[in-house]
Design a protein around this motif. Structure first.
Motif, PDB file in Angstrom:
ATOM      1  N   GLY A  60     -19.147  -0.649  -6.573  1.00 30.12           N
ATOM      2  CA  GLY A  60     -19.741  -1.878  -6.048  1.00 30.12           C
ATOM      3  C   GLY A  60     -18.808  -2.563  -5.066  1.00 30.12           C
ATOM      4  N   THR A  61     -17.513  -2.425  -5.283  1.00 35.18           N
ATOM      5  CA  THR A  61     -16.552  -2.971  -4.326  1.00 35.18           C
ATOM      6  C   THR A  61     -16.780  -2.318  -2.957  1.00 35.18           C
ATOM      7  OG1 THR A  61     -14.946  -3.405  -6.067  1.00 35.18           O
ATOM      8  CG2 THR A  61     -14.075  -3.205  -3.820  1.00 35.18           C
ATOM      9  N   GLN A  62     -17.017  -0.996  -2.984  1.00 30.91           N
ATOM     10  CA  GLN A  62     -17.240  -0.319  -1.709  1.00 30.91           C
ATOM     11  C   GLN A  62     -18.578  -0.698  -1.074  1.00 30.91           C
ATOM     12  OE1 GLN A  62     -17.612   4.185  -0.844  1.00 30.91           O
ATOM     13  NE2 GLN A  62     -15.532   3.682  -0.243  1.00 30.91           N
ATOM     14  N   ALA A  84     -16.886 -15.649  -6.633  1.00 29.41           N
ATOM     15  CA  ALA A  84     -17.769 -14.482  -6.479  1.00 29.41           C
ATOM     16  C   ALA A  84     -16.942 -13.211  -6.371  1.00 29.41           C
ATOM     17  CB  ALA A  84     -18.629 -14.648  -5.233  1.00 29.41           C
ATOM     18  N   HIS A  85     -17.522 -12.115  -6.823  1.00 29.84           N
ATOM     19  CA  HIS A  85     -16.840 -10.826  -6.757  1.00 29.84           C
ATOM     20  C   HIS A  85     -16.456 -10.498  -5.320  1.00 29.84           C
ATOM     21  CE1 HIS A  85     -15.886  -6.690  -7.911  1.00 29.84           C
ATOM     22  NE2 HIS A  85     -15.983  -7.087  -9.162  1.00 29.84           N
ATOM     23  N   THR A  86     -17.384 -10.741  -4.371  1.00 26.73           N
ATOM     24  CA  THR A  86     -17.148 -10.378  -2.965  1.00 26.73           C
ATOM     25  C   THR A  86     -16.070 -11.226  -2.302  1.00 26.73           C
ATOM     26  OG1 THR A  86     -19.143 -11.673  -2.577  1.00 26.73           O
ATOM     27  CG2 THR A  86     -19.327  -9.317  -2.277  1.00 26.73           C
ATOM     28  N   TYR A  89     -12.598 -10.723  -6.187  1.00 24.58           N
ATOM     29  CA  TYR A  89     -12.247  -9.531  -6.963  1.00 24.58           C
ATOM     30  C   TYR A  89     -12.281  -8.236  -6.150  1.00 24.58           C
ATOM     31  CZ  TYR A  89     -12.810 -12.754 -10.861  1.00 24.58           C
ATOM     32  OH  TYR A  89     -12.679 -13.822 -11.717  1.00 24.58           O
ATOM     33  N   GLU A  90     -12.237  -8.337  -4.820  1.00 19.88           N
ATOM     34  CA  GLU A  90     -12.333  -7.106  -4.035  1.00 19.88           C
ATOM     35  C   GLU A  90     -11.151  -6.948  -3.080  1.00 19.88           C
ATOM     36  OE1 GLU A  90     -16.463  -6.888  -2.706  1.00 19.88           O
ATOM     37  OE2 GLU A  90     -17.111  -6.839  -4.792  1.00 19.88           O
ATOM     38  N   ALA A  91     -10.017  -7.500  -3.527  1.00 21.27           N
ATOM     39  CA  ALA A  91      -8.731  -7.278  -2.854  1.00 21.27           C
ATOM     40  C   ALA A  91      -8.737  -7.713  -1.389  1.00 21.27           C
ATOM     41  CB  ALA A  91      -8.317  -5.800  -2.981  1.00 21.27           C
ATOM     42  N   LEU A 167     -26.864  -9.736  -0.870  1.00 22.50           N
ATOM     43  CA  LEU A 167     -26.910 -10.034  -2.302  1.00 22.50           C
ATOM     44  C   LEU A 167     -26.048  -9.030  -3.052  1.00 22.50           C
ATOM     45  CD1 LEU A 167     -28.108 -11.543  -4.748  1.00 22.50           C
ATOM     46  CD2 LEU A 167     -30.041  -9.960  -4.660  1.00 22.50           C
ATOM     47  N   ASP A 168     -25.012  -9.524  -3.713  1.00 19.47           N
ATOM     48  CA  ASP A 168     -24.264  -8.684  -4.639  1.00 19.47           C
ATOM     49  C   ASP A 168     -25.086  -8.638  -5.924  1.00 19.47           C
ATOM     50  OD1 ASP A 168     -22.616  -7.469  -6.415  1.00 19.47           O
ATOM     51  OD2 ASP A 168     -20.892  -8.799  -6.112  1.00 19.47           O
ATOM     52  N   GLY A 169     -25.917  -7.615  -5.986  1.00 18.21           N
ATOM     53  CA  GLY A 169     -26.809  -7.460  -7.148  1.00 18.21           C
ATOM     54  C   GLY A 169     -26.264  -6.410  -8.088  1.00 18.21           C
ATOM     55  N   ALA A 170     -24.965  -6.505  -8.362  1.00 18.82           N
ATOM     56  CA  ALA A 170     -24.350  -5.561  -9.301  1.00 18.82           C
ATOM     57  C   ALA A 170     -25.219  -5.436 -10.551  1.00 18.82           C
ATOM     58  CB  ALA A 170     -22.942  -6.026  -9.663  1.00 18.82           C
ATOM     59  N   ARG A 171     -25.723  -6.588 -11.017  1.00 12.21           N
ATOM     60  CA  ARG A 171     -26.575  -6.602 -12.220  1.00 12.21           C
ATOM     61  C   ARG A 171     -27.966  -7.141 -11.890  1.00 12.21           C
ATOM     62  NH1 ARG A 171     -21.453  -8.289 -13.853  1.00 12.21           N
ATOM     63  NH2 ARG A 171     -20.440  -6.849 -15.313  1.00 12.21           N
ATOM     64  N   ILE A 172     -28.523  -6.734 -10.764  1.00 11.37           N
ATOM     65  CA  ILE A 172     -29.831  -7.272 -10.367  1.00 11.37           C
ATOM     66  C   ILE A 172     -30.923  -6.888 -11.360  1.00 11.37           C
ATOM     67  CG2 ILE A 172     -30.513  -5.325  -8.870  1.00 11.37           C
ATOM     68  CD1 ILE A 172     -31.760  -7.400  -6.975  1.00 11.37           C
ATOM     69  N   SER A 198     -23.168   1.724 -12.641  1.00  7.68           N
ATOM     70  CA  SER A 198     -22.164   2.023 -13.664  1.00  7.68           C
ATOM     71  C   SER A 198     -21.906   0.867 -14.624  1.00  7.68           C
ATOM     72  CB  SER A 198     -20.854   2.402 -12.982  1.00  7.68           C
ATOM     73  OG  SER A 198     -20.423   1.318 -12.185  1.00  7.68           O
ATOM     74  N   LYS A 199     -22.784  -0.144 -14.603  1.00  9.38           N
ATOM     75  CA  LYS A 199     -22.615  -1.239 -15.577  1.00  9.38           C
ATOM     76  C   LYS A 199     -23.620  -1.024 -16.704  1.00  9.38           C
ATOM     77  CE  LYS A 199     -19.782  -3.885 -12.918  1.00  9.38           C
ATOM     78  NZ  LYS A 199     -19.693  -4.879 -11.833  1.00  9.38           N
ATOM     79  N   GLY A 200     -24.486  -2.006 -16.924  1.00 10.33           N
ATOM     80  CA  GLY A 200     -25.431  -1.873 -18.027  1.00 10.33           C
ATOM     81  C   GLY A 200     -26.379  -0.692 -17.903  1.00 10.33           C
TER      82      GLY A 200
HETATM   83  C1  LIG Z   1     -18.629  -5.044 -11.220  1.00 11.26           C
HETATM   84  C2  LIG Z   1     -19.069  -5.880 -10.102  1.00 11.26           C
HETATM   85  C3  LIG Z   1     -19.013  -5.420  -8.789  1.00 11.26           C
HETATM   86  C4  LIG Z   1     -18.517  -4.048  -8.384  1.00 11.26           C
HETATM   87  O1  LIG Z   1     -17.481  -3.578  -9.108  1.00 11.26           O
HETATM   88  P1  LIG Z   1     -16.949  -2.074  -9.048  1.00 11.26           P
HETATM   89  O2  LIG Z   1     -16.104  -2.017 -10.233  1.00 11.26           O
HETATM   90  O3  LIG Z   1     -16.231  -1.945  -7.771  1.00 11.26           O
HETATM   91  O4  LIG Z   1     -18.129  -1.163  -9.105  1.00 11.26           O
HETATM   92  C5  LIG Z   1     -19.471  -6.256  -7.800  1.00 11.26           C
HETATM   93  N1  LIG Z   1     -19.957  -7.468  -8.092  1.00 11.26           N
HETATM   94  C6  LIG Z   1     -20.041  -7.931  -9.340  1.00 11.26           C
HETATM   95  C7  LIG Z   1     -20.611  -9.276  -9.582  1.00 11.26           C
HETATM   96  C8  LIG Z   1     -19.586  -7.162 -10.385  1.00 11.26           C
HETATM   97  O5  LIG Z   1     -19.665  -7.630 -11.630  1.00 11.26           O
END
Ligand SMILES: *Cc1c(COP(=O)(O)O)cnc(C)c1O
Length: 337
Positions: A60-62, A84-86, A89-91, A167-172, A198-200
């Motif tokens: 998701g980071t990529q 927000a992750h974007t 948490y994305e270095a 939209l960061d829909g990691a968990r959409i 790769s989450k839920g």
């Molecule tokens: C987990 C997550 C990501 C992507 O994380 P990866 O570990 O790089 O797959 C992006 N956004 C949110 C909100 C997340 O929870």
């Protein structure tokens, strides 16, 4: 050893049926566009999210980075939540690799932006300023599903200001199950959406970026440049297809388990439990200071894993069943009695 692991929904492991789907996957060279399983995953994901095209990537980071790079040029800016992750948490990938300036803003307690603040943050067309181009939303945020009425207002604002929405829909799909609204309708408020398999959903690896074909073509070039072009990736893409086919509806069980966990822990006096109606598969618990150090190691002795710290996030997922939740509640009651 079987652990009940509440640290994240990323810890899920592929089961027997998913592994069989992976082992039997038809493969080819995806850099040549010849991996039938990757192609099938991309078509399927695009259809589920109601977009023209999709791109499979390692994380998701990529996919979030690919979206930033595809929507923004050097010297452009994206508005993003402070937590927000974007952003956090994305270095700093957008800044490092795209020379894209983030404009972080605080999010409200429910995970939404105050859209008036967003509007004020959009910079005028003046060569003193970076060009504000993109608004990044996150759904779910801290496990909370965003209200559709809010997404609609955000879309109207973006249109008025000439911004794209990613939209960061990691968990959409958690948001879709929670609100009873099709994921394609949620994604419809955005120009692009990134979805974690790769989450839920339970795949071992991978995310998809879904958008119009032009954006996906641009993202495909960026993915290659970032070293993200994969060859016989059908082996892992097969797990993604399996996850999307079998594990979307069952997210409801994770939400039910989170609610049971929140209710059970609320009955322990010394704990403060944060659990709101929009919550999906997460429960946030504030521990008394004297417990913060010892609880984690105590639970670990009983094969229950939680994060360190005083305000902990507990996440339910497909490798935790109702018995696991009841066991956790019992162990917590014992610890705090
Ligand atoms: C987990 C997550 C990501 C992507 O994380 P990866 O570990 O790089 O797959 C992006 N956004 C949110 C909100 C997340 O929870």
């Amino acid at each position: 050893m079987h652990y009940i692991d509440f640290r994240s929904d990323t810890v899920t492991k592929p089961g027997k049926a998913m592994r069989e789907a992976m082992a039997g996957a038809e493969v080819g060279d995806d850099v040549y566009g010849e991996d039938p399983t990757v192609n099938r995953l991309e078509e399927y994901a695009a259809a589920l999210l109601g977009k023209e095209a999709a791109l499979y990537a390692s994380s998701g980071t990529q996919t979030n980075l690919l979206a930033l790079l595809s929507h923004c040029q050097r010297g452009d800016e994206y508005i993003v939540g402070q937590l927000a992750h974007t952003y956090k948490y994305e270095a700093g990938g957008g800044a490092v690799l795209g020379s894209i300036q983030p404009q972080p803003l605080d999010l409200e307690a429910d995970g939404t932006f105050d859209l008036e603040k967003v509007e004020r943050a959009v910079k005028p067309d003046d060569y003193h300023f970076a060009r504000t181009r993109l608004l990044c939303l996150e759904n779910t945020h801290n496990g909370m599903a965003l209200p559709l009425e809010y997404l609609s207002r955000a879309q109207a604002l973006a249109k008025k200001q000439g911004l794209k929405i990613h939209l960061d829909g990691a968990r959409i799909f958690n948001a879709a199950v929670k609100t009873g609204v099709d994921a394609a309708d949620i994604a419809g408020f955005a120009d692009s959406v990134s979805v974690c398999l790769s989450k839920g959903l339970g795949a071992p690896v991978g995310s998809v970026l879904c958008a119009d074909s032009r954006t996906i073509n641009a993202a495909r070039r960026w993915r290659k440049m970032l070293g993200g072009g994969m060859r016989q990736a059908g082996i892992i893409a097969a797990a993604g297809i399996f996850a999307l086919e079998h594990n979307r509806e069952r997210l409801q069980q994770d939400h039910d388990n989170a609610r049971v966990l929140a209710e059970g822990l609320s009955s322990i006096e010394t704990l403060t439990v944060d659990y709101v109606p929009a919550q999906t598969n997460m429960v946030f618990v504030t521990l008394p200071p004297e417990a913060a150090d010892s609880l984690q190691s105590s639970l670990a002795k009983d094969n229950v894993l939680i994060p360190a710290g005083r305000r902990i996030r507990l996440v339910t997922h497909l490798d935790i069943d109702r018995d696991g939740v009841e066991r956790m509640i019992g162990l917590m009651r014992t610890f705090f009695s």
